[in-house]
Write a protein that holds these residues in place. Structure first.
Motif, PDB file in Angstrom:
ATOM      1  N   GLN A 129       2.055 -14.507  -1.278  1.00  0.00           N
ATOM      2  CA  GLN A 129       2.991 -13.833  -0.646  1.00  0.00           C
ATOM      3  C   GLN A 129       4.021 -12.960  -1.409  1.00  0.00           C
ATOM      4  OE1 GLN A 129       4.484 -17.318   1.930  1.00  0.00           O
ATOM      5  NE2 GLN A 129       2.483 -17.171   3.034  1.00  0.00           N
ATOM      6  N   ILE A 130       3.721 -12.569  -2.093  1.00  0.00           N
ATOM      7  CA  ILE A 130       4.302 -11.542  -2.872  1.00  0.00           C
ATOM      8  C   ILE A 130       4.228  -9.966  -2.318  1.00  0.00           C
ATOM      9  CG2 ILE A 130       4.946 -10.427  -5.264  1.00  0.00           C
ATOM     10  CD1 ILE A 130       3.900 -13.169  -6.644  1.00  0.00           C
ATOM     11  N   PRO A 131       5.425  -9.351  -1.949  1.00  0.00           N
ATOM     12  CA  PRO A 131       5.619  -8.380  -1.260  1.00  0.00           C
ATOM     13  C   PRO A 131       4.884  -7.032  -2.430  1.00  0.00           C
ATOM     14  CG  PRO A 131       7.879  -9.126  -1.137  1.00  0.00           C
ATOM     15  CD  PRO A 131       6.860  -9.915  -2.078  1.00  0.00           C
ATOM     16  N   TYR A 132       4.046  -6.325  -1.709  1.00  0.00           N
ATOM     17  CA  TYR A 132       3.530  -5.241  -2.395  1.00  0.00           C
ATOM     18  C   TYR A 132       3.098  -4.087  -1.571  1.00  0.00           C
ATOM     19  CZ  TYR A 132      -1.074  -6.445  -0.777  1.00  0.00           C
ATOM     20  OH  TYR A 132      -2.352  -6.652   0.026  1.00  0.00           O
ATOM     21  N   THR A 133       2.720  -2.796  -2.022  1.00  0.00           N
ATOM     22  CA  THR A 133       1.896  -1.835  -1.125  1.00  0.00           C
ATOM     23  C   THR A 133       0.783  -1.160  -2.138  1.00  0.00           C
ATOM     24  OG1 THR A 133       3.547  -0.268  -1.899  1.00  0.00           O
ATOM     25  CG2 THR A 133       4.017  -1.338   0.112  1.00  0.00           C
ATOM     26  N   ARG A 134      -0.026  -0.815  -1.582  1.00  0.00           N
ATOM     27  CA  ARG A 134      -1.195  -0.002  -1.962  1.00  0.00           C
ATOM     28  C   ARG A 134      -0.736   1.434  -2.044  1.00  0.00           C
ATOM     29  NH1 ARG A 134      -7.903  -0.435  -1.038  1.00  0.00           N
ATOM     30  NH2 ARG A 134      -8.241   1.101  -2.661  1.00  0.00           N
ATOM     31  N   GLU A 135      -0.748   2.216  -2.999  1.00  0.00           N
ATOM     32  CA  GLU A 135      -0.348   3.570  -2.921  1.00  0.00           C
ATOM     33  C   GLU A 135      -1.449   4.455  -3.823  1.00  0.00           C
ATOM     34  OE1 GLU A 135       3.678   3.679  -3.918  1.00  0.00           O
ATOM     35  OE2 GLU A 135       4.408   2.245  -2.677  1.00  0.00           O
ATOM     36  N   ASP A 136      -1.332   5.704  -3.508  1.00  0.00           N
ATOM     37  CA  ASP A 136      -1.945   6.589  -4.441  1.00  0.00           C
ATOM     38  C   ASP A 136      -0.535   7.245  -5.140  1.00  0.00           C
ATOM     39  OD1 ASP A 136      -4.851   6.750  -4.164  1.00  0.00           O
ATOM     40  OD2 ASP A 136      -4.784   7.954  -2.429  1.00  0.00           O
TER      41      ASP A 136
END
Length: 151
Positions: A129-136
């Motif tokens: 439950q660690i905040p992250y985003t997947r991005e280009d």
């Protein structure tokens, strides 16, 4: 044309100095920033050889050629990354330890830990439950794998 030295970085120039020059870009995958010898094409179709004399690695914005009218610079293609934003020191320590055990290269930028996308790491981030985003996203430097064994 063979480039043997990096002149400067685009960030080192005043805006007015850049505006009076025609700018061509060499688009590289971030992994190719580590290569000292390579043949590339600019976005205008001009072929250039890069054979760096120093062991310095290329970074986004490096100026390969410049005269009174023209400038050729390095730009980087976007990478599929995970931008990790731990909410606490405990979360940062936990994920840093987990990724370190996997010898996964990371970069740090504006309070974020950046790693190349990996579905197993994404699953781990969800589980912890660690905040992250997947991005280009374009990164300024290559993700450097460091050889190591637990021998």
């Amino acid at each position: 044309m063979i480039i043997e030295n990096i002149i400067a970085n685009i960030d080192d120039f005043e805006r007015e100095e850049l505006e009076r020059r025609h700018i061509e870009r060499v688009y590289l995958e971030s992994a190719h920033l580590l290569k000292r010898i390579q043949r590339v094409k600019t976005d205008h179709g001009n072929e250039i050889g890069i054979r760096l004399k120093s062991s310095r690695e290329l970074t986004a914005g490096d100026v390969l050629f410049m005269d009174e009218k023209n400038l050729i610079m390095v730009d980087v293609l976007s990478d599929d990354i995970l931008a990790i934003r731990p909410g606490s020191l405990k979360e940062m320590g936990t994920i840093a330890h987990q990724l370190g055990n996997r010898h996964l290269p990371a970069q740090f930028e504006a309070g974020e830990m950046l790693v190349q996308y990996d579905y197993l790491v994404e699953d781990l981030l969800k589980e912890l439950q660690i905040p992250y985003t997947r991005e280009d996203r374009k990164v300024k430097q290559a993700f450097r794998h460091i050889g190591h064994s637990h021998g």
